[in-house]
Design a protein around this motif. Structure first.
Motif, PDB file in Angstrom:
ATOM      1  N   SER A 163       0.648  -1.023   0.045  1.00 47.55           N
ATOM      2  CA  SER A 163      -0.178  -0.104  -0.016  1.00 47.55           C
ATOM      3  C   SER A 163       0.760   1.205  -0.004  1.00 47.55           C
ATOM      4  CB  SER A 163      -0.859   0.002   1.225  1.00 47.55           C
ATOM      5  OG  SER A 163      -0.136   0.211   2.457  1.00 47.55           O
ATOM      6  N   PHE A 164       2.295   1.061   0.176  1.00 46.45           N
ATOM      7  CA  PHE A 164       3.225   2.273   0.247  1.00 46.45           C
ATOM      8  C   PHE A 164       3.003   3.242  -0.687  1.00 46.45           C
ATOM      9  CE2 PHE A 164       6.977   4.118  -0.897  1.00 46.45           C
ATOM     10  CZ  PHE A 164       7.456   4.944   0.109  1.00 46.45           C
ATOM     11  N   ILE A 165       2.775   2.682  -2.219  1.00 47.99           N
ATOM     12  CA  ILE A 165       2.938   3.745  -3.128  1.00 47.99           C
ATOM     13  C   ILE A 165       1.910   4.514  -3.362  1.00 47.99           C
ATOM     14  CG2 ILE A 165       1.941   1.539  -4.770  1.00 47.99           C
ATOM     15  CD1 ILE A 165       4.257   4.888  -5.605  1.00 47.99           C
ATOM     16  N   TYR A 166       0.451   3.840  -3.024  1.00 53.97           N
ATOM     17  CA  TYR A 166      -0.697   4.415  -2.926  1.00 53.97           C
ATOM     18  C   TYR A 166      -0.681   5.712  -2.006  1.00 53.97           C
ATOM     19  CZ  TYR A 166      -1.968   0.291  -5.583  1.00 53.97           C
ATOM     20  OH  TYR A 166      -1.858  -0.814  -6.372  1.00 53.97           O
ATOM     21  N   HIS A 167      -0.141   5.544  -0.751  1.00 53.71           N
ATOM     22  CA  HIS A 167      -0.310   6.409   0.288  1.00 53.71           C
ATOM     23  C   HIS A 167       0.803   7.581  -0.046  1.00 53.71           C
ATOM     24  CE1 HIS A 167      -2.568   4.228   3.071  1.00 53.71           C
ATOM     25  NE2 HIS A 167      -1.941   3.155   2.967  1.00 53.71           N
ATOM     26  N   LEU A 168       1.926   7.286  -0.772  1.00 51.84           N
ATOM     27  CA  LEU A 168       3.031   8.216  -1.250  1.00 51.84           C
ATOM     28  C   LEU A 168       2.116   9.048  -2.362  1.00 51.84           C
ATOM     29  CD1 LEU A 168       5.834   9.062  -1.062  1.00 51.84           C
ATOM     30  CD2 LEU A 168       6.349   7.536  -3.237  1.00 51.84           C
ATOM     31  N   LEU A 169       1.558   8.726  -3.226  1.00 51.50           N
ATOM     32  CA  LEU A 169       0.954   9.333  -4.050  1.00 51.50           C
ATOM     33  C   LEU A 169      -0.166  10.428  -3.740  1.00 51.50           C
ATOM     34  CD1 LEU A 169       0.613   6.714  -6.945  1.00 51.50           C
ATOM     35  CD2 LEU A 169       1.928   8.796  -7.177  1.00 51.50           C
ATOM     36  N   HIS A 215      13.565  13.193   2.923  1.00 58.03           N
ATOM     37  CA  HIS A 215      13.714  13.416   1.422  1.00 58.03           C
ATOM     38  C   HIS A 215      12.518  13.618   0.498  1.00 58.03           C
ATOM     39  CE1 HIS A 215      17.839  11.937   2.082  1.00 58.03           C
ATOM     40  NE2 HIS A 215      17.342  11.149   2.705  1.00 58.03           N
ATOM     41  N   PHE A 216      11.495  14.139   1.126  1.00 58.46           N
ATOM     42  CA  PHE A 216       9.982  14.535   0.876  1.00 58.46           C
ATOM     43  C   PHE A 216      10.198  15.376  -0.517  1.00 58.46           C
ATOM     44  CE2 PHE A 216      10.407  18.358   3.119  1.00 58.46           C
ATOM     45  CZ  PHE A 216       9.363  19.242   2.370  1.00 58.46           C
ATOM     46  N   SER A 217      11.096  16.362  -0.504  1.00 62.60           N
ATOM     47  CA  SER A 217      11.339  17.347  -1.683  1.00 62.60           C
ATOM     48  C   SER A 217      11.504  16.614  -2.814  1.00 62.60           C
ATOM     49  CB  SER A 217      12.332  18.365  -1.430  1.00 62.60           C
ATOM     50  OG  SER A 217      13.687  17.755  -0.995  1.00 62.60           O
ATOM     51  N   PHE A 218      12.165  15.504  -3.089  1.00 61.17           N
ATOM     52  CA  PHE A 218      12.426  14.832  -3.995  1.00 61.17           C
ATOM     53  C   PHE A 218      11.265  14.691  -5.086  1.00 61.17           C
ATOM     54  CE2 PHE A 218      13.547  11.133  -6.870  1.00 61.17           C
ATOM     55  CZ  PHE A 218      14.669  11.480  -7.438  1.00 61.17           C
ATOM     56  N   PHE A 219      10.012  14.242  -4.517  1.00 62.56           N
ATOM     57  CA  PHE A 219       8.943  14.064  -5.409  1.00 62.56           C
ATOM     58  C   PHE A 219       8.021  15.119  -5.228  1.00 62.56           C
ATOM     59  CE2 PHE A 219      10.169   9.974  -3.231  1.00 62.56           C
ATOM     60  CZ  PHE A 219      10.436   9.209  -4.298  1.00 62.56           C
ATOM     61  N   PHE A 244       5.440   5.112 -21.394  1.00 64.41           N
ATOM     62  CA  PHE A 244       4.583   5.745 -20.608  1.00 64.41           C
ATOM     63  C   PHE A 244       4.869   6.938 -19.943  1.00 64.41           C
ATOM     64  CE2 PHE A 244       3.297   1.277 -20.578  1.00 64.41           C
ATOM     65  CZ  PHE A 244       1.966   1.180 -21.152  1.00 64.41           C
ATOM     66  N   ASP A 245       6.108   7.356 -20.405  1.00 63.48           N
ATOM     67  CA  ASP A 245       7.055   8.535 -19.811  1.00 63.48           C
ATOM     68  C   ASP A 245       6.546   8.797 -18.335  1.00 63.48           C
ATOM     69  OD1 ASP A 245       8.194  10.971 -20.265  1.00 63.48           O
ATOM     70  OD2 ASP A 245       6.695  12.270 -21.014  1.00 63.48           O
ATOM     71  N   PRO A 246       6.818   7.986 -17.257  1.00 59.59           N
ATOM     72  CA  PRO A 246       6.420   8.327 -15.998  1.00 59.59           C
ATOM     73  C   PRO A 246       7.516   9.410 -15.413  1.00 59.59           C
ATOM     74  CG  PRO A 246       7.575   6.129 -16.142  1.00 59.59           C
ATOM     75  CD  PRO A 246       7.562   6.707 -17.469  1.00 59.59           C
ATOM     76  N   ARG A 247       7.099  10.252 -14.377  1.00 65.77           N
ATOM     77  CA  ARG A 247       8.217  11.407 -13.880  1.00 65.77           C
ATOM     78  C   ARG A 247       8.986  10.611 -13.259  1.00 65.77           C
ATOM     79  NH1 ARG A 247       8.703  17.070 -13.119  1.00 65.77           N
ATOM     80  NH2 ARG A 247      10.807  16.939 -12.315  1.00 65.77           N
ATOM     81  N   PRO A 254       7.604  17.377  -7.453  1.00 68.60           N
ATOM     82  CA  PRO A 254       6.814  17.758  -8.812  1.00 68.60           C
ATOM     83  C   PRO A 254       5.374  17.026  -8.871  1.00 68.60           C
ATOM     84  CG  PRO A 254       9.199  17.055  -9.285  1.00 68.60           C
ATOM     85  CD  PRO A 254       9.120  17.151  -7.790  1.00 68.60           C
ATOM     86  N   TRP A 255       5.221  15.843  -8.134  1.00 71.67           N
ATOM     87  CA  TRP A 255       3.947  15.523  -8.107  1.00 71.67           C
ATOM     88  C   TRP A 255       2.938  16.578  -7.568  1.00 71.67           C
ATOM     89  CZ3 TRP A 255       5.265  10.044  -5.527  1.00 71.67           C
ATOM     90  CH2 TRP A 255       5.492   9.347  -6.881  1.00 71.67           C
ATOM     91  N   ALA A 256       3.164  17.355  -6.600  1.00 69.59           N
ATOM     92  CA  ALA A 256       2.486  18.597  -6.004  1.00 69.59           C
ATOM     93  C   ALA A 256       2.345  19.653  -6.873  1.00 69.59           C
ATOM     94  CB  ALA A 256       2.898  18.355  -4.584  1.00 69.59           C
ATOM     95  N   GLY A 257       3.076  19.666  -7.994  1.00 69.60           N
ATOM     96  CA  GLY A 257       3.093  21.023  -8.820  1.00 69.60           C
ATOM     97  C   GLY A 257       4.309  21.706  -8.377  1.00 69.60           C
ATOM     98  N   MET A 258       5.343  21.382  -7.552  1.00 67.81           N
ATOM     99  CA  MET A 258       6.569  22.069  -7.256  1.00 67.81           C
ATOM    100  C   MET A 258       7.726  21.746  -7.829  1.00 67.81           C
ATOM    101  SD  MET A 258       5.271  22.979  -3.270  1.00 67.81           S
ATOM    102  CE  MET A 258       4.205  21.760  -3.142  1.00 67.81           C
ATOM    103  N   GLU A 259       8.262  22.218  -9.134  1.00 73.83           N
ATOM    104  CA  GLU A 259       9.628  21.775  -9.421  1.00 73.83           C
ATOM    105  C   GLU A 259      10.540  22.046  -8.719  1.00 73.83           C
ATOM    106  OE1 GLU A 259      10.264  20.026 -12.030  1.00 73.83           O
ATOM    107  OE2 GLU A 259       8.420  19.517 -12.913  1.00 73.83           O
ATOM    108  N   LYS A 260      11.513  21.359  -8.555  1.00 70.24           N
ATOM    109  CA  LYS A 260      12.734  21.774  -7.661  1.00 70.24           C
ATOM    110  C   LYS A 260      13.750  22.066  -8.402  1.00 70.24           C
ATOM    111  CE  LYS A 260      13.721  16.639  -8.079  1.00 70.24           C
ATOM    112  NZ  LYS A 260      12.632  16.210  -8.521  1.00 70.24           N
TER     113      LYS A 260
END
Length: 921
Positions: free
Chosen positions: A38-44, A139-143, A105-108, A145-151
């Motif tokens: 279930s980890f990936i679903y909670h992460l997304l 390391h939450f900042s790594f992902f 599928f060009d995943p981010r 871009p999913w929240a619309g914030m480019e690093k």
């Protein structure tokens, strides 16, 4: 098809979370004692992926992974695989990153975990994250871009580039000092440019396998004296050897150096190697100790250009366009569609071969290419797509050797124009370096080496002024070729243009009358539109957002649309950013143009891609209307907005607060003539300032006062000293202002300039005792209901769309913003309701009277009761325009543009009637 429709709308429905919200969610996730599937679903979900999407992924409805038992995949979002404890997480992640079925599928992000260790790859920035899974919160900042914030991207590479450029700068300075006469002429400067380009190639070549390892640096160190006296002679001989095909024709100590060719080392009699000192030789060898394989050609060229350009050293790395910003240009222009075609052709060898042929013929053209960073990134992305296609064909057809494995993408299909001589040379070099880097990737994938040298392709980069060179002579356009124009042309505003740049306008427009206030970058859009007109070619440029605001729109876009060109896609305003030491502080957009077609149009806002019916010049989903200045308000019942009063007095009619005591013994008639005087700065910052405004009926008596007489005499002297005849003539009447719009009535003051950081421009409602200065606009005989309309979010949206900017601040205009603002017909009851909410805003401001409006309207410090008062205004005004709530400002603007179009059409329809009546009279 249903899945495709869902794709387009999914990101629009993602919850917009703040940084703190994301951090809190990930922190809670990281505190779990154990992790499972279930980890990936909670992460997304933590980054804002809608619950409906999560549910459909869990059930498999949206999961496009090959192995749904162990994998979760969503197009553009993620490719996730769980592995067992005995599987190699790193090897699995690397395999997935490069696997054609994943690239399809060009995943981010590609994520692999055994629920103890987690490895993630950002496919856009090519960064890796390898951590114990329990440390995910750190390391939450790594992902993000999913929240619309480019690093920030490519930090390590940019650091290497800056370091190399700075050391090159030291060598440049030393050589300039040792050769003062050599580089003063145009020929000498060209020699310097070519010389440094050759050094760049040699340093890169010895670290990347083009030459033997450290071959160049070792040769310099071994075959030259420490005092540098023979370094010039050695380098001259070496450069000749690199242009000599036969090793037998080279000196024995240079025989091991390969033949390079490709014009870089061609025997040019005008090219002179500079004389070296001991310090210069030491700097040269020191440069060879850097790891040049880490150098990014797309970034380094721009930085080094600043090193060798006079006056630009302090701008090191400021203006290169970062890779993510380049991708904003090339992805929607052509790359996304090519990847979609790859996905659709995934299991069809015939279609894949057709796609290979297509991408091998695509032409990329940057008519302001600088050091070639746009061309380099476009080349690399096309090569990577080619690699994916070849991998897939290899898998479909087998590896029996029947397919010839080679690259068909030729740098001869990459064109550029650049005014700077050195940048032209570096752009060519950068393409060679990029080619070598992609050849290395090719060898890693297919085991086939593609040698870089001898250089067979010389590139298609021309030195010259792009505004004056016919673009067809650089990159011929036969009408059917697939050509994409990309780039980041120069931005210079009208007031900052040089004499030569002003003359460029005459060349481009080739007409006696043309808009002289246009930004310089407009010339690229004019020439680009003519170049692509009626052909398959398309363009996309990074540009300041000024060309989509204010008067620029009316000066530029009628010419573009008149050629049958439309806006195919656009990125709305975003802050320029890169990883250089000093970022250029500008706000930019990306604008894509093409010949009119039925192909879908896309508007990108806050990283969300929206399919729209049309994109107008203000980057709104609305008809192609141009809002032109008008002398009267189109809204019924709006009193005129005028410029404030202008004294032109040498400072003698205006009075500071600490000068009021000078009038303490003046007669009452004078004291009554001292009125508050406010412009934008005084009003917003709470500065007390006054104006001596004598009624002509009281002039004789007031003039007897010594302080008044002194000030009148000062006014006379200041006006007589003016170079303007009209001002000199006004010296006879020192009590009069140059321009007087003041009325002793209630008034609304609108600042002419206001910070972009504010949600609302601090508009004011003043009593009859206050005079508005010429640094603000005034509406006299004003009523509170109008104040409510003008301070509403509806009016702010109109200002942001059609008003101009001063730097990044809002620039208000009475003729372009106020007079064009559409408003519904208001009943007496409407005006009463508006008056009520307007007075509430004014009451709250009065409650906070110890704070200035600058403080009250600071976006981060705005008091909650003031924000609430404005929301009451916004809600009421919105209801006057629409029975249903607006989702955002874009929806408001769509309504406003529709109303503006109706008002203009009504004016046009009424115009002939007025003329007929006039003739009858």
């Amino acid at each position: 098809m249903a899945d495709e429709v869902h794709d387009k709308g999914e990101h629009a429905g993602m919850a917009r979370l703040s940084l703190r919200q994301v951090e809190a969610r990930i922190e809670a996730l990281g505190k779990r004692e154990s992790f499972d599937s279930s980890f990936i679903y909670h992460l997304l979900e933590a980054y804002g992926t809608p619950k409906s999407t999560i549910t459909r992924l869990r059930t498999g409805a949206l999961n496009v992974a090959a192995d749904k038992e162990r994998e979760v995949a969503r197009k553009k979002l993620v490719y996730f695989r769980e592995v067992s404890a005995n599987e190699d997480v790193l090897a699995t992640a690397t395999e997935l990153r490069d696997a054609p079925h994943v690239k399809r599928f060009d995943p981010r992000f590609v994520i692999v975990t055994d629920y103890k260790e987690l490895l993630a790859i950002d496919t856009k920035t090519r960064e890796n994250l390898i951590i114990p899974i329990g440390q995910i919160a750190q390391h939450f900042s790594f992902f993000l871009p999913w929240a619309g914030m480019e690093k920030a991207q490519f930090t390590a590479e940019a650091h290497a580039d800056v370091k190399a450029a700075e050391r090159m700068g030291k060598l440049f300075d030393e050589l300039l000092s040792a050769n003062p006469d050599l580089f003063t002429s145009t020929t000498g400067r060209h020699s310097l440019n070519v010389f440094f380009t050759r050094l760049l190639f040699c340093f890169f070549a010895e670290d990347t396998g083009v030459f033997a390892e450290n071959q160049f640096t070792t040769a310099v160190g071994s075959h030259t004296l420490k005092d540098g006296s023979d370094t010039q002679e050695f380098l001259t001989a070496l450069f000749l050897a690199l242009d000599t095909p036969n090793s037998a024709d080279k000196p024995s100590y240079l025989a091991q150096f390969p033949y390079v060719n490709g014009r870089l080392f061609s025997n040019d009699s005008a090219m002179v190697v500079p004389h070296f000192t001991a310090k210069a030789r030491e700097s040269l060898i020191d440069l060879g100790t850097l790891m040049w394989q880490e150098i990014n050609p797309d970034i380094f060229g721009s930085m080094f250009q600043a090193i060798v350009t006079p006056g630009k050293r302090s701008d090191l790395g400021q203006h290169y366009t970062s890779v993510p910003n380049i991708l904003k240009t090339i992805e929607p222009l052509f790359l996304d569609e090519l990847k979609e075609t790859f996905s659709e052709s995934f299991d069809n060898p015939t279609k894949l071969k057709r796609l290979l042929t297509r991408i091998s013929t695509i032409k990329i053209f940057d008519p302001a290419c600088g050091s070639g960073n746009f061309l380099v990134i476009a080349y690399k992305e096309l090569r990577r797509l080619e690699h994916s296609i070849l991998e897939r064909l290899q898998k479909l057809e087998g590896t029996d050797g029947s397919r010839s494995m080679e690259s068909f993408i030729n740098i001869e299909n990459f064109f550029g124009i650049e005014i700077d001589d050195f940048a032209t040379e570096v752009a060519i070099l950068s393409l060679w370096i990029a080619k070598h880097q992609m050849n290395v990737e090719f060898e890693e994938k297919f085991g086939i080496a593609i040698p870089l040298i001898p250089l067979k392709e010389t590139g298609q980069i021309r030195a010259g002024n792009a505004t004056r060179i016919p673009w067809d002579t650089v990159c011929p356009n036969n009408g059917t070729d697939e050509i994409y124009l990309i780039g980041n042309p120069p931005y210079v505003g009208s007031s900052m243009q040089t004499k030569e740049q002003k003359e460029d306008f005459q060349v481009v427009f080739d007409e006696r009358k043309y808009p002289k206030k246009l930004d310089y970058i407009a010339l690229w859009f004019i020439k680009g539109s003519k170049y692509i007109q009626g052909t398959n070619a398309e363009l996309a440029f990074v540009t300041t957002n000024s060309i989509t605001q204010g008067e620029q729109v009316g000066m530029l876009f009628p010419r573009i649309f008149g050629l049958g060109i439309e806006i195919g896609f656009a990125y709305t305003s975003f802050k320029w950013s890169n990883n250089a030491k000093h970022n250029a502080g500008v706000t930019v957009i990306v604008l894509g143009l093409r010949t009119e077609s039925a192909t879908p149009k896309y508007l990108f806002k806050d990283l969300v891609k929206n399919s729209v019916k049309n994109i107008n010049p203000y980057l709104i989903d609305a008809p192609n209307l141009i809002v032109n200045r008008t002398s009267q308000a189109i809204a019924k019942g709006f009193p005129p907005m005028v410029y404030g009063s202008k004294p032109t007095d040498g400072g003698f009619l205006t009075i500071a607060r600490d000068e009021l005591d000078l009038f303490s013994s003046s007669p009452q008639i004078v004291k009554d003539s001292v009125l508050k005087y406010v412009g934008a700065a005084e009003f917003i910052r709470g500065i007390d300032r006054y104006l001596l405004l004598i009624d002509p009926q009281n002039l004789e008596e007031a003039s007897k006062d010594p302080e008044v007489a002194r000030r009148f005499e000062g006014v006379r002297a200041a006006r007589l000293a003016s170079k303007k005849v009209a001002t000199q003539e006004l010296a006879t009447f020192p009590h009069l202002l140059e321009f007087l719009s003041y009325k002793p009535t209630n008034s609304i003051i609108v600042p002419s300039v206001s910070s972009e950081r504010r949600e609302y421009v601090p508009i004011g409602f003043l009593g009859p005792e206050t005079v508005v200065s010429n640094l603000a606009f005034a509406i006299y005989d004003a009523e509170p209901w109008l104040f409510a309309l003008l301070t509403s979010r509806m009016h702010m949206a109109w200002l942001r769309a059609v008003g101009g900017k001063m730097k990044t601040d809002f620039r208000y205009s009475n003729v372009l913003v106020y007079n064009t603002f559409p408003a519904p017909n208001l009943s007496h009851a409407n005006k009463e309701s508006l008056t009520e909410v307007a007075l509430r805003v004014l009451d709250v401001r009065e409650y906070h009277c110890d704070s200035t409006l600058a403080e009250l309207y600071d976006a981060e410090k705005m008091p909650e009761n003031l924000r609430a008062a404005h929301k009451h205004v916004d809600d009421l005004v919105d209801k006057l325009y629409s029975a249903t709530p607006f989702d955002d400002d874009d929806a408001r603007l769509s309504t406003l543009f529709g109303m503006y179009e109706e008002a203009i059409e009504a004016e046009k329809a009424a115009a002939p009637i007025k003329q007929t009546r006039s003739r009858k009279k």
